[in-house]
Design a protein around this motif. Structure first.
Motif, PDB file in Angstrom:
ATOM      1  N   ALA A  15     -91.525  19.211 -19.973  1.00 47.43           N
ATOM      2  CA  ALA A  15     -91.997  18.113 -18.809  1.00 47.43           C
ATOM      3  C   ALA A  15     -90.644  17.724 -17.723  1.00 47.43           C
ATOM      4  O   ALA A  15     -89.545  17.189 -18.544  1.00 47.43           O
ATOM      5  CB  ALA A  15     -92.647  17.166 -19.404  1.00 47.43           C
ATOM      6  N   GLY A  16     -90.791  17.834 -16.630  1.00 44.56           N
ATOM      7  CA  GLY A  16     -89.858  17.780 -15.783  1.00 44.56           C
ATOM      8  C   GLY A  16     -88.639  18.690 -15.453  1.00 44.56           C
ATOM      9  O   GLY A  16     -87.958  18.523 -14.530  1.00 44.56           O
ATOM     10  N   THR A  17     -88.814  19.588 -16.438  1.00 42.64           N
ATOM     11  CA  THR A  17     -87.856  20.684 -16.114  1.00 42.64           C
ATOM     12  C   THR A  17     -88.395  22.000 -15.855  1.00 42.64           C
ATOM     13  O   THR A  17     -88.177  22.620 -14.830  1.00 42.64           O
ATOM     14  CB  THR A  17     -87.170  20.743 -17.504  1.00 42.64           C
ATOM     15  OG1 THR A  17     -86.240  19.698 -17.981  1.00 42.64           O
ATOM     16  CG2 THR A  17     -85.858  21.941 -17.324  1.00 42.64           C
ATOM     17  N   ASP A  21     -94.055  17.372 -13.830  1.00 38.44           N
ATOM     18  CA  ASP A  21     -94.670  16.182 -14.704  1.00 38.44           C
ATOM     19  C   ASP A  21     -95.188  15.230 -13.607  1.00 38.44           C
ATOM     20  O   ASP A  21     -96.280  14.474 -14.095  1.00 38.44           O
ATOM     21  CB  ASP A  21     -93.272  15.445 -15.202  1.00 38.44           C
ATOM     22  CG  ASP A  21     -93.772  14.072 -16.036  1.00 38.44           C
ATOM     23  OD1 ASP A  21     -94.790  14.064 -16.427  1.00 38.44           O
ATOM     24  OD2 ASP A  21     -93.045  13.235 -15.918  1.00 38.44           O
ATOM     25  N   ARG A  56     -86.231   8.814 -22.150  1.00 41.42           N
ATOM     26  CA  ARG A  56     -86.948  10.016 -21.677  1.00 41.42           C
ATOM     27  C   ARG A  56     -86.405  11.191 -22.385  1.00 41.42           C
ATOM     28  O   ARG A  56     -85.184  11.189 -22.220  1.00 41.42           O
ATOM     29  CB  ARG A  56     -87.020  10.096 -20.204  1.00 41.42           C
ATOM     30  CG  ARG A  56     -88.074   9.357 -19.694  1.00 41.42           C
ATOM     31  CD  ARG A  56     -89.410   9.457 -19.792  1.00 41.42           C
ATOM     32  NE  ARG A  56     -89.885  10.697 -19.717  1.00 41.42           N
ATOM     33  CZ  ARG A  56     -90.525  11.306 -18.462  1.00 41.42           C
ATOM     34  NH1 ARG A  56     -90.938  10.210 -17.514  1.00 41.42           N
ATOM     35  NH2 ARG A  56     -90.842  12.436 -18.157  1.00 41.42           N
ATOM     36  N   ASP A 176     -83.901  17.742 -17.767  1.00 39.90           N
ATOM     37  CA  ASP A 176     -83.932  16.755 -16.657  1.00 39.90           C
ATOM     38  C   ASP A 176     -83.568  15.272 -17.176  1.00 39.90           C
ATOM     39  O   ASP A 176     -83.630  14.454 -16.292  1.00 39.90           O
ATOM     40  CB  ASP A 176     -85.189  16.809 -16.096  1.00 39.90           C
ATOM     41  CG  ASP A 176     -86.363  16.104 -16.852  1.00 39.90           C
ATOM     42  OD1 ASP A 176     -86.638  16.780 -18.097  1.00 39.90           O
ATOM     43  OD2 ASP A 176     -86.921  15.015 -16.645  1.00 39.90           O
ATOM     44  N   THR A 177     -83.078  15.107 -18.482  1.00 43.17           N
ATOM     45  CA  THR A 177     -82.900  13.685 -18.803  1.00 43.17           C
ATOM     46  C   THR A 177     -81.387  13.588 -19.373  1.00 43.17           C
ATOM     47  O   THR A 177     -80.886  14.535 -20.030  1.00 43.17           O
ATOM     48  CB  THR A 177     -84.002  13.296 -19.960  1.00 43.17           C
ATOM     49  OG1 THR A 177     -83.693  14.136 -21.059  1.00 43.17           O
ATOM     50  CG2 THR A 177     -85.448  13.460 -19.458  1.00 43.17           C
ATOM     51  N   THR A 197     -85.543  17.596 -10.932  1.00 39.26           N
ATOM     52  CA  THR A 197     -86.904  17.806 -10.809  1.00 39.26           C
ATOM     53  C   THR A 197     -87.560  16.701 -11.698  1.00 39.26           C
ATOM     54  O   THR A 197     -89.093  16.625 -11.846  1.00 39.26           O
ATOM     55  CB  THR A 197     -87.591  19.086 -10.991  1.00 39.26           C
ATOM     56  OG1 THR A 197     -86.954  19.691 -12.384  1.00 39.26           O
ATOM     57  CG2 THR A 197     -86.967  20.211  -9.779  1.00 39.26           C
ATOM     58  N   GLY A 198     -87.032  15.972 -12.306  1.00 35.70           N
ATOM     59  CA  GLY A 198     -87.565  15.212 -13.601  1.00 35.70           C
ATOM     60  C   GLY A 198     -87.133  13.766 -13.642  1.00 35.70           C
ATOM     61  O   GLY A 198     -86.940  13.094 -12.529  1.00 35.70           O
ATOM     62  N   SER A 216     -83.113  22.833  -9.359  1.00 37.85           N
ATOM     63  CA  SER A 216     -84.390  22.985 -10.282  1.00 37.85           C
ATOM     64  C   SER A 216     -83.798  24.261 -11.323  1.00 37.85           C
ATOM     65  O   SER A 216     -82.666  24.618 -11.151  1.00 37.85           O
ATOM     66  CB  SER A 216     -85.543  23.369  -9.482  1.00 37.85           C
ATOM     67  OG  SER A 216     -85.543  24.750  -9.239  1.00 37.85           O
TER      68      SER A 216
END
Length: 237
Positions: A15-17, A21, A56, A176-177, A197-198, A216
Motif C-alpha cells: 500500500a502506497g508503494t 492507497d 505507517r 513509501d514510509t 506516492t504514499g 514512484s
C-alpha cells in the motif's frame, strides 16, 4: 542504474508503494477503532490517529497492541481487516501507475521480487487476488512470517534467506514510509529507495535513511537494473 552491487532481489512494499492507497488504510483504521468506542472528535481518536500515521509501514497488529490490551488489539485488528476488505469491494484496488510494468521489467531481468506488507496474511492475499499479481512475484511476506515486523529488518532478511541471497548488499528495498527505510537500512540492503506516492514525504524518507528518493516505483527498474551496454566512444590519440 546500480553500479556498486548487482541487485538480485527487490523487496517492495504494497500500500502506497505498488498499490494506490488513497485513504483506504486510514479509513479502515478509523472504522476499526470506532468499534472500540474511539470516535472522531475525541482526544483519544486524535492520539490514536497520530500513532497510526507515525507507525505507517509497520505491522497493523503491532499498532493496535500499542493502543490496546491484547484482547481489544485482536478485536481491532479483525475489525480493520473486515473494514479494509469492504472498502476494497466498494472502491476496488489499482496499482500505482507504472507499478505493473515495473514488476514485469524487474522479474524479466532475472531479479526476484518479494512483496512485503504490514497487513495480515488474509489482507495481503486479498490485494494480490484483486490485482492478479501472484505471477508477478517470487515471494510474499507479512508480519506473521517473522518474529518482528517493520521497522526491524526481519522481513527483508527472511526474504534474503528464502530467496538464497548471497550478500545483503544485493538487495534493493522500496517503500513509501519511514519504517520501510529503517527496515531497509537495518537489513544491509545497498539500495533503500523511498517513493513519493504514499504516506511520508521526501524529507521524512530521507531522514529515515533512504539512499534514493523516487517519484514512484515506476522509476525503480532504471535504478536497480543494469543499463544496456553501449559502445564506448573512441577518441583518437
Amino acid at each position: 542504474m546500480n553500479e556498486a552491487e548487482p541487485i538480485t532481489v527487490a523487496c517492495l512494499d504494497l500500500a502506497g508503494t505498488t498499490v494506490a492507497d488513497g485513504d483506504t488504510v486510514e479509513s479502515a483504521f478509523a472504522e476499526a477503532i470506532a468499534t472500540l468506542g474511539i470516535v472522531s472528535g475525541t482526544a483519544a481518536y486524535d492520539r490514536a490517529l497520530t500513532r497510526f500515521r507515525d507507525s505507517r509501514g509497520g505491522s497493523k497488529i503491532a499498532i493496535f497492541r500499542a493502543l490496546f490490551d491484547e484482547p481489544r488489539a485482536q478485536a481491532a485488528n479483525l475489525a480493520f481487516e473486515r473494514s479494509y476488505d469492504q472498502l476494497v469491494d466498494r472502491h476496488g484496488l489499482k496499482p500505482v501507475p507504472g507499478a505493473d510494468e515495473a514488476l514485469r521489467r524487474i522479474r524479466g531481468a532475472g531479479v526476484r521480487v518479494c512483496l512485503l506488507t504490514g497487513f495480515g496474511r488474509s489482507t495481503q492475499a486479498r490485494i494480490l487476488d484483486a490485482l492478479d499479481w501472484w505471477d508477478r512475484v517470487d515471494l510474499t511476506l507479512c508480519p506473521a512470517d517473522v518474529p518482528r515486523g517493520r521497522p526491524w529488518p526481519d522481513l527483508v532478511l527472511t526474504a534474503a534467506l528464502r530467496l538464497g541471497v548471497d550478500d545483503v548488499r544485493h538487495i534493493a528495498v522500496c517503500g513509501d514510509t519511514a519504517n520501510d527505510m529503517v527496515t531497509g537500512r537495518r537489513s544491509g540492503a545497498s539500495i533503500v529507495a523511498g517513493v513519493l506516492t504514499g504516506a511520508h514525504d521526501h524529507d521524512r524518507l530521507l531522514d529515515a535513511g533512504a539512499t534514493h528518493i523516487l517519484p514512484s516505483v515506476a522509476s525503480l527498474p532504471d535504478l536497480i537494473l543494469p543499463t544496456t551496454d553501449t559502445p564506448t566512444p573512441h577518441h583518437p590519440g
